[in-house]
Design an enzyme around this catalytic site. Structure first.
Site, mmCIF file in Angstrom:
data_model
loop_
_atom_site.group_PDB
_atom_site.id
_atom_site.type_symbol
_atom_site.label_atom_id
_atom_site.label_comp_id
_atom_site.label_asym_id
_atom_site.label_seq_id
_atom_site.Cartn_x
_atom_site.Cartn_y
_atom_site.Cartn_z
ATOM 1 N N GLU A 24 0.386 -1.935 13.044
ATOM 2 C CA GLU A 24 0.170 -0.695 12.293
ATOM 3 C C GLU A 24 0.878 0.487 12.955
ATOM 4 O OE1 GLU A 24 -1.404 2.267 9.660
ATOM 5 O OE2 GLU A 24 -0.813 0.157 9.527
ATOM 6 N N HIS A 69 4.685 0.526 12.631
ATOM 7 C CA HIS A 69 5.032 0.996 11.281
ATOM 8 C C HIS A 69 4.999 2.522 11.215
ATOM 9 C CE1 HIS A 69 5.492 0.841 6.975
ATOM 10 N NE2 HIS A 69 4.358 1.485 6.776
ATOM 11 N N HIS A 107 1.802 -9.717 -14.020
ATOM 12 C CA HIS A 107 2.999 -9.589 -13.182
ATOM 13 C C HIS A 107 3.934 -10.779 -13.377
ATOM 14 C CE1 HIS A 107 5.565 -8.751 -9.778
ATOM 15 N NE2 HIS A 107 5.223 -9.874 -9.174
#
Length: 350
Positions: A87, A90, A260
């Site tokens: 995390e 990023h 989708h």
């Protein structure tokens, strides 16, 4: 801001540096989209449950005590040392992206005469990346709320599209026949279809609905299975829940996945047809062939995700493929728009 008319050599150097800066920033944005998918797929979005730091520290090193305590309290929870690093890396990359975009804006205004282009496109990218940073923070503070995470994904794609547009302005327009300009509207519609599919795909990913249908081409052995579209596409709700607070049903997840999957074929057919039409024009042949190839790759990674039960590598590649499709569609659109703006467009086209 006062600017001085630069010499020809200095102008060439400024333009080259600016083009390289935009290209590097565009590449980092693509990497961030890929890495963002990795963050999602490894359930690392709450690896550091606060923002912008990690338990108030600049890195997981300073937050080791808190991370180990959280992991001990919830061994299967969202906080582990590896997830915290995923995390935070990023976030560090996102910060670097913001710095590069600030440099682009400063250079665009300072050297606008040498660059011979309006600095406003570069300027628009700055608030866009700030908004993207805000969505990154809200992703954490709203506990991976699907609507926020999907918006964060689309924001990253939009940043990549803007940087692609800016990068295309730094290149010499290939010699494209004027009659190709009539395909601009078709290309714009294709990009709109792609964005719709990206939003649907983001909704699948953020709701963890990729494995809602484990067979193909049917879903649960049926062409039209039982589905709850109202629950699946309720926007304002927490992760894994319905607006009522109940756990999201399998039929709602099936609706998300099925939509989708089937809209993908609409996009595949339309963009494939468009690429076949545009590849006959000089200057559009390269991106058109690349678009055809990437459509095939995207179909392959999508099907492989189902058959192999969504392995992380394939899922990340599928996200990267969506980003590449965006770059190619924007490139075609920019080239067609520049043809339409040519002074002799109507004479050449008609």
């Amino acid at each position: 801001m006062e600017t001085v008319q630069p010499s020809a050599d200095r102008t060439a150097r400024i333009r080259a540096r600016y083009a390289k800066l935009v290209a590097v920033t565009m590449f980092l944005t693509f990497d961030l989209i890929m890495f963002g998918a990795f963050v999602r797929l490894t359930d690392s979005g709450l690896g550091c449950p606060d923002w912008p730091g990690c338990y108030g520290k600049a890195s997981p090193i300073g937050a080791l005590h808190d991370i180990h305590a959280a992991a001990a309290a919830m061994p299967e929870g969202p906080v582990t040392l590896s997830k915290a690093w995923i995390e935070m890396v990023h976030r560090y990359a996102g910060t670097l992206l913001g710095i590069l975009i600030i440099a682009i804006v400063v250079m665009a205004w300072r050297h606008r005469k040498a660059l011979a282009q309006s600095p406003w496109l570069a300027t628009v990218i700055l608030p866009a990346v700030c908004l993207q940073g805000a969505f990154g923070a809200w992703t954490v503070t709203h506990l991976l709320m699907p609507a926020v995470v999907t918006a964060h994904l689309l924001g990253g794609i939009s940043l990549l599209a803007l940087l692609t547009w800016l990068s295309a302005r730094q290149t010499v327009l290939p010699d494209i026949p004027g009659e190709a300009g009539r395909w601009w509207g078709y290309a714009a519609f294709g990009l709109a279809l792609l964005y719709t599919q990206l939003a649907l795909g983001g909704w699948v990913s953020t709701n963890y609905a990729a494995l809602a249908c484990m067979d193909f081409p049917t879903c649960h052995g049926q062409w039209v299975p039982e589905m709850d579209f109202h629950g699946g596409y309720s926007i304002l709700r927490a992760l894994g829940e319905l607006p009522s607070g109940e756990i999201i049903s399998q039929s709602a997840l099936t609706a998300i996945h099925w939509t989708h999957r089937n809209f993908a074929f609409v996009v595949l057919v339309y963009l494939g047809w468009l690429a076949l039409k545009l590849r006959r024009y000089d200057g559009l042949r390269g991106p058109s062939h690349a678009l055809l190839a990437m459509l095939g790759v995207q179909l392959l990674t999508g099907l492989t995700s189902i058959f192999l039960q969504w392995p992380i590598v394939i899922a990340v590649l599928h996200n990267g493929g969506a980003a590449v499709l965006t770059v190619l569609c924007v490139t075609l659109l920019v080239r067609l728009s520049r043809v339409r703006r040519a002074p002799d467009y109507r004479a050449r086209a008609f």
